[in-house]
Design a protein around this motif. Sequence first.
Motif, mmCIF file in Angstrom:
data_model
loop_
_atom_site.group_PDB
_atom_site.id
_atom_site.type_symbol
_atom_site.label_atom_id
_atom_site.label_comp_id
_atom_site.label_asym_id
_atom_site.label_seq_id
_atom_site.Cartn_x
_atom_site.Cartn_y
_atom_site.Cartn_z
ATOM 1 N N LYS A 120 0.334 10.768 0.523
ATOM 2 C CA LYS A 120 0.393 9.385 1.019
ATOM 3 C C LYS A 120 -0.679 8.527 0.370
ATOM 4 C CE LYS A 120 2.499 10.175 5.496
ATOM 5 N NZ LYS A 120 2.351 10.045 6.958
ATOM 6 N N LYS A 175 -0.624 3.642 -5.767
ATOM 7 C CA LYS A 175 0.317 3.111 -6.754
ATOM 8 C C LYS A 175 0.672 1.663 -6.448
ATOM 9 C CE LYS A 175 2.841 7.296 -8.025
ATOM 10 N NZ LYS A 175 4.158 7.933 -7.951
ATOM 11 N N GLU A 176 0.738 1.350 -5.175
ATOM 12 C CA GLU A 176 1.202 0.013 -4.773
ATOM 13 C C GLU A 176 0.148 -1.021 -4.855
ATOM 14 O OE1 GLU A 176 2.706 0.606 -0.856
ATOM 15 O OE2 GLU A 176 4.307 1.874 -1.531
ATOM 16 N N ASP A 223 0.498 7.720 -3.115
ATOM 17 C CA ASP A 223 1.558 6.708 -3.073
ATOM 18 C C ASP A 223 0.990 5.333 -2.740
ATOM 19 O OD1 ASP A 223 3.493 8.542 -3.733
ATOM 20 O OD2 ASP A 223 4.074 8.935 -1.649
ATOM 21 N N ALA A 224 -0.004 5.270 -1.862
ATOM 22 C CA ALA A 224 -0.616 3.980 -1.498
ATOM 23 C C ALA A 224 -1.411 3.417 -2.663
ATOM 24 C CB ALA A 224 -1.520 4.159 -0.279
#
Length: 116
Positions: A109, A115-116, A112-113
Amino acid sequence: MSFFVSSAMAQAQTGAAPQGNPMVTLLMFGGLFVFMYLFIIRPQRKRQKEHTALVSGLAKGDEVIMTSGMLGKVVKVDENYIVLETGNNIELKFQKVAVHAVLPKGTIKSIDAAKE
């Protein structure tokens, strides 16, 4: 007429090879074995035991990284295989021995966070 080796010296050593101390040879082989055990065999066995413990301790919900570099969350654990969820409901089956490391909870997670 040899300028470097006298004829008498050359003739004296042609009949027999020089004999060394066999104890020195045995000590050299023993030292080589000890060196190989301490620097090659022992560390490899230690890594193998650690990996076996890691693989046998896998459980559902663990986040792992595979030897190929793939990240995933363990969905199912079988005797020799695990099923990983790698993304949007994508499940892939791998051999347990292909697991490289177990990651701390929430690592996927956080990646993934980031990347944004």
